[in-house]
Design a protein around this motif. Structure first.
Motif, short mmCIF file in Angstrom:
data_model
loop_
_atom_site.label_atom_id
_atom_site.label_comp_id
_atom_site.label_asym_id
_atom_site.label_seq_id
_atom_site.Cartn_x
_atom_site.Cartn_y
_atom_site.Cartn_z
N LEU A 85 0.84 -1.20 0.00
CA LEU A 85 0.00 0.00 0.00
C LEU A 85 0.87 1.25 0.00
O LEU A 85 0.64 2.20 -0.76
CB LEU A 85 -0.91 -0.01 1.23
CG LEU A 85 -1.85 1.18 1.41
CD1 LEU A 85 -2.83 1.28 0.25
CD2 LEU A 85 -2.61 1.07 2.73
N GLN A 86 1.90 1.26 0.83
CA GLN A 86 2.79 2.42 0.95
C GLN A 86 3.56 2.67 -0.34
O GLN A 86 3.88 3.82 -0.67
CB GLN A 86 3.75 2.22 2.12
CG GLN A 86 4.60 3.46 2.43
CD GLN A 86 5.37 3.32 3.73
OE1 GLN A 86 5.07 2.44 4.54
NE2 GLN A 86 6.33 4.18 3.95
N SER A 87 3.83 1.60 -1.10
CA SER A 87 4.61 1.74 -2.34
C SER A 87 3.87 2.56 -3.39
O SER A 87 4.47 3.02 -4.36
CB SER A 87 4.95 0.36 -2.91
OG SER A 87 3.80 -0.29 -3.41
N GLN A 88 2.56 2.76 -3.21
CA GLN A 88 1.79 3.56 -4.16
C GLN A 88 2.02 5.06 -3.96
O GLN A 88 1.61 5.86 -4.79
CB GLN A 88 0.30 3.24 -4.03
CG GLN A 88 -0.04 1.79 -4.35
CD GLN A 88 -1.51 1.49 -4.19
OE1 GLN A 88 -2.34 2.40 -4.08
NE2 GLN A 88 -1.86 0.22 -4.18
N PHE A 89 2.68 5.41 -2.86
CA PHE A 89 2.93 6.81 -2.56
C PHE A 89 4.38 7.16 -2.89
O PHE A 89 5.25 6.30 -2.92
CB PHE A 89 2.65 7.10 -1.07
CG PHE A 89 1.20 6.93 -0.70
CD1 PHE A 89 0.37 8.03 -0.58
CD2 PHE A 89 0.66 5.67 -0.45
CE1 PHE A 89 -0.96 7.88 -0.23
CE2 PHE A 89 -0.67 5.51 -0.10
CZ PHE A 89 -1.48 6.62 0.00
N ASP A 90 4.62 8.44 -3.11
CA ASP A 90 5.96 8.89 -3.47
C ASP A 90 6.97 8.66 -2.35
O ASP A 90 8.12 8.36 -2.59
CB ASP A 90 5.95 10.38 -3.84
CG ASP A 90 5.22 10.62 -5.16
OD1 ASP A 90 5.15 9.68 -5.97
OD2 ASP A 90 4.73 11.74 -5.36
N ASN A 91 6.52 8.83 -1.11
CA ASN A 91 7.41 8.65 0.03
C ASN A 91 6.58 8.39 1.29
O ASN A 91 5.34 8.48 1.26
CB ASN A 91 8.29 9.89 0.23
CG ASN A 91 7.48 11.18 0.28
OD1 ASN A 91 6.61 11.34 1.14
ND2 ASN A 91 7.74 12.09 -0.66
N SER A 92 7.26 8.07 2.38
CA SER A 92 6.57 7.71 3.63
C SER A 92 5.81 8.90 4.21
O SER A 92 4.77 8.72 4.86
CB SER A 92 7.57 7.17 4.65
OG SER A 92 8.59 8.13 4.91
N ASP A 145 4.15 11.21 2.54
CA ASP A 145 2.87 11.28 1.84
C ASP A 145 1.93 10.20 2.34
O ASP A 145 0.72 10.41 2.48
CB ASP A 145 3.07 11.12 0.33
CG ASP A 145 3.67 12.37 -0.30
OD1 ASP A 145 3.75 13.41 0.40
OD2 ASP A 145 4.05 12.32 -1.49
N PHE A 146 2.48 9.03 2.59
CA PHE A 146 1.67 7.91 3.10
C PHE A 146 1.11 8.26 4.48
O PHE A 146 -0.09 8.07 4.74
CB PHE A 146 2.55 6.67 3.19
CG PHE A 146 1.87 5.47 3.81
CD1 PHE A 146 0.78 4.88 3.19
CD2 PHE A 146 2.33 4.94 5.01
CE1 PHE A 146 0.16 3.77 3.75
CE2 PHE A 146 1.72 3.84 5.58
CZ PHE A 146 0.63 3.24 4.95
N ASN A 147 1.95 8.79 5.36
CA ASN A 147 1.50 9.15 6.70
C ASN A 147 0.47 10.27 6.66
O ASN A 147 -0.49 10.29 7.45
CB ASN A 147 2.69 9.57 7.56
CG ASN A 147 3.62 8.41 7.85
OD1 ASN A 147 3.19 7.26 7.90
ND2 ASN A 147 4.90 8.70 8.03
N LEU A 148 0.66 11.21 5.73
CA LEU A 148 -0.30 12.31 5.58
C LEU A 148 -1.66 11.78 5.14
O LEU A 148 -2.71 12.25 5.61
CB LEU A 148 0.22 13.32 4.57
CG LEU A 148 -0.67 14.56 4.33
CD1 LEU A 148 -0.86 15.34 5.62
CD2 LEU A 148 -0.05 15.45 3.24
#
Length: 286
Positions: free
Chosen positions: A77-84, A86-89
Motif C-alpha cells: 500500500l505504501q509503495s503507491q505513494f511517493d514517500n513515507s 505522503d503515506f502518513n499524511l
C-alpha cells in the motif's frame, strides 16, 4: 495481538472505500465525483456485511494471519505513494492510525483466507473435461489484439485549485506540448506529474485488450500507431495522455495452451461456485 485489537467499524468502512477507489479508479475517494462515490459506498456496505458474517463463522477460527503478512500488505500500500511522509499524511487525512490500519488489513486478509479455505478441496479438472470443452469451443481460443500502453493522468477535482477543470486542462496541455518535441520524456513526465499509481512505474499500465480501459481511452488507443502520444482525452476520472508502445496482432492459441487455459478457468469457476454457496449459507442465517 491484532486479533484482540478493538474493532472500529467506521475505520473499516473507510479502508474498504479507499481500497475500492484505488482498485477501480486508481485514485483516492476524495478525487471521485458524487455519483461514483455513492456507488462505492453502497459496495462498502455489502463488503462490510460479508466480512462480518465470514469473520463470525466457525470456519474463520481455523485461519491464521501472520504479522509479516500484514506488514507486506502495508508495504504494498505504501509503495503507491511517493514517500513515507505522503503515506502518513494520507492516514492522517483519513483519521486512521497505523494500529488501526494494521487491524483493518488483518481483518481483510483473514476474511480472504477464510473464503479461500472453503474451496481447497474442489476437485482438479481432468484432461478429458478440458479436451471435450476445447473440441466444442475451438473458436473461442485465440489472443485478441493487444496493446502495450502508458498514460499520464491529471484528475479534475474542484476541492484543489490545481485540479479545477481549467487548471487541470492547462497542466496536461503543457505536458502534451513538451512531448511534441521529445516523446522519450514520457516516462519522466509521468513520474513527475501523473496522479495515477502507475506513475511509480513510469506511467506504464501494461498490455491490454479492448474493453479493459475506460471506453474513451479504449476507443483512442486502438486507433493509435506505435510510438505515438495521443491527444488529451477525458474519462470519468480525469484527463489522460496515452503512449502506445507496441501492437500485438490477434493470434490463435495452440491446443496445449488452450487446454491449460481451460483447466485454469474451469477450476477457478468451481472454486468461486463453492465459495458463493458457502457465503450464501452464512447470509441466509445471519
Amino acid at each position: 495481538m491484532l486479533a484482540n485489537y478493538p474493532i472500529n467499524l467506521a475505520v473499516c468502512r473507510q479502508y474498504q472505500l479507499i481500497k475500492l477507489a484505488w482498485n477501480g479508479y486508481q485514485c483516492a475517494p476524495e478525487s471521485l465525483d458524487a455519483v461514483i462515490l455513492d456507488k462505492l459506498e453502497g459496495q462498502v456496505e455489502v463488503a462490510q456485511r460479508l466480512m462480518t458474517v465470514v469473520l463470525a463463522s466457525p470456519e474463520s477460527v481455523d485461519q491464521k494471519v501472520a504479522v509479516q503478512e500484514v506488514d507486506v500488505a502495508i508495504e504494498q500500500l505504501q509503495s503507491q505513494f511517493d514517500n513515507s511522509d505522503d503515506f502518513n499524511l494520507c492516514l492522517e487525512k483519513q483519521k486512521m492510525s497505523k494500529k488501526q490500519l494494521q487491524q483493518v488489513i488483518y481483518r481483510d486478509l483473514l476474511c480472504e483466507k477464510t473464503i479461500e479455505a472453503q474451496s481447497l478441496h474442489v476437485p482438479a479438472v481432468k484432461t478429458k473435461e478440458a479436451l471435450d470443452y476445447y473440441q466444442k469451443n475451438k473458436g473461442r481460443f485465440s489472443h485478441p489484439e493487444r496493446r502495450k500502453v502508458s498514460h499520464i493522468l491529471i484528475t479534475i477535482n474542484d476541492q484543489y485549485p490545481e485540479n479545477k477543470s481549467t487548471a487541470a486542462k492547462k497542466r496536461i496541455n503543457t505536458i502534451r506540448d513538451k512531448l511534441r518535441d521529445n516523446i522519450d520524456d514520457f516516462s519522466k513526465l509521468a513520474m513527475q506529474n501523473s496522479e495515477c499509481p502507475s506513475a511509480l512505474n513510469n506511467g506504464l499500465i501494461g498490455t491490454v485488450t479492448r474493453g479493459q480501459l475506460y471506453p474513451e481511452l479504449d476507443n483512442l488507443l486502438f486507433l493509435m500507431p506505435i510510438q505515438t502520444v495521443s491527444s488529451v482525452v477525458e474519462s470519468e476520472i480525469g484527463l489522460h495522455l496515452l503512449l502506445c508502445h507496441e501492437i500485438y496482432p490477434p493470434s490463435e492459441l495452440n491446443q496445449a495452451e488452450a487446454l491449460q487455459e481451460i483447466s485454469l478457468q474451469l477450476y477457478e469457476h468451481r472454486k468461486k461456485k463453492q465459495q458463493k454457496k458457502w457465503i450464501s449459507s452464512l447470509l441466509s442465517v445471519s
